[in-house]
Design a protein around this motif. Sequence first.
Motif, PDB file in Angstrom:
ATOM      1  N   SER A  52       0.811  -1.219   0.000  1.00 31.05           N
ATOM      2  CA  SER A  52       0.000   0.000   0.000  1.00 31.05           C
ATOM      3  C   SER A  52       0.840   1.264   0.000  1.00 31.05           C
ATOM      4  N   GLU A  77      -2.233  -2.913  -5.250  1.00 35.55           N
ATOM      5  CA  GLU A  77      -2.632  -2.136  -4.067  1.00 35.55           C
ATOM      6  C   GLU A  77      -4.111  -2.384  -3.798  1.00 35.55           C
ATOM      7  N   ALA A  79      -5.297  -1.969  -0.216  1.00 35.99           N
ATOM      8  CA  ALA A  79      -5.295  -1.687   1.220  1.00 35.99           C
ATOM      9  C   ALA A  79      -4.711  -2.875   1.984  1.00 35.99           C
ATOM     10  N   SER A  82      -3.809  -6.150   0.174  1.00 39.38           N
ATOM     11  CA  SER A  82      -2.910  -6.066  -0.973  1.00 39.38           C
ATOM     12  C   SER A  82      -2.136  -7.365  -1.192  1.00 39.38           C
TER      13      SER A  82
END
Length: 380
Positions: A52, A77, A79, A82
């Motif tokens: 991230s 990505e 959060a 990921s």
Amino acid sequence: MREVHIAGAAVHPFGKSRGKTAADLGYDAVTRLLTTTSIGPDLIDVGYCGSSYGGSLLAQRVLQRVGVSGQPVYTVENACASGASALHLAWQAVASGAADCAVAFGTENLSGFGGGALPLTTNDIEIELGLVMPAAYAMRAQRHLHDFGATEADLTMVSIKNRRNGAANPRAHFQAEVSADQVENSRPVADPLRLLHCCPNSDGAAAVLVCSSDLAREIGTPTVRIRASVVRSGRFHTSYRDMTWPDITARTAEAAYEMAGVRPSDLDLVELHDAFSIAELLHAEALGIAARGKAHRAIADGEFDRDGRVAVSPSGGLLSRGHPVGATGVVQVCETYWQLTGQAGRLQVPAASVGLTHVTGGGIYGVDNGACAVHILTSD
């Protein structure tokens, strides 16, 4: 769809690694993975990196250093999901026949942010108004305690259990047990959560080798089978939000159980997203390993202990192992791989053969979480 196996796992221990970049940490984990499995970089068809905060082209910056050059590689990505999303894409590539061998890794260095809550997405109405993740989970905790009769002492029991598990984990950020007094006297963060009800911001990386059945046999290392790999996003709505029910976890888990052909009662261990102590209660219920509103009783009765009905976060979870965001979903799979292949040492869950990993995250307006990933692994 072909069978997909994990034939190796490696971790750069979690903690504070000031002076090392996310690329440095990822390089260490992937190098350990290649050494453990004794494979050359030319055997890798594709690579996926979850992060991230690691910056652009992180997958290239890591994999080129280990000799994976020219192959397709991707930085993902999603959060806190990921790393698990990177693994999901690796699973897709091998299951579909597009690749025979893939590396999935996650890496993060959060030391640069100092202490406190991590920065969240900008241009989001709730975040612009001041929402941070400790506050979001504090609201969930208040509502859950109100509705189901749990107490702050029940939240403390989660921290005690997971810190006890992590005390035996050489890869964990925190490797010491805590007492109820220590938890309850730690500084307030967001009522009712105190500091030791919260996971630490950590640095670290983890990597797994994902491959076909034929290649797994050639490599010759212990393997586990990925029976289910599911990623879901939150459903957007602006109506009433039930803070006690993580719908995204329930939907993702339901799809994973169906894919794997197992039930919650078949699980021997679960590594779930216990970023805050209340999260273990919420997600245990949504995963179906406890009845709704009863997870705190299961913890009190020892059902989630390493030798209980189903071991929950036997590695120590995020509360003890730490939470370098992009690496968390992959390290959960590493820990489960070692459990199912009998390599977990002092962390070993007796006779473990079925494990589930769960990670969710991403605070954005209109959804309970931005992304969630569930993997179900078996020893056969």
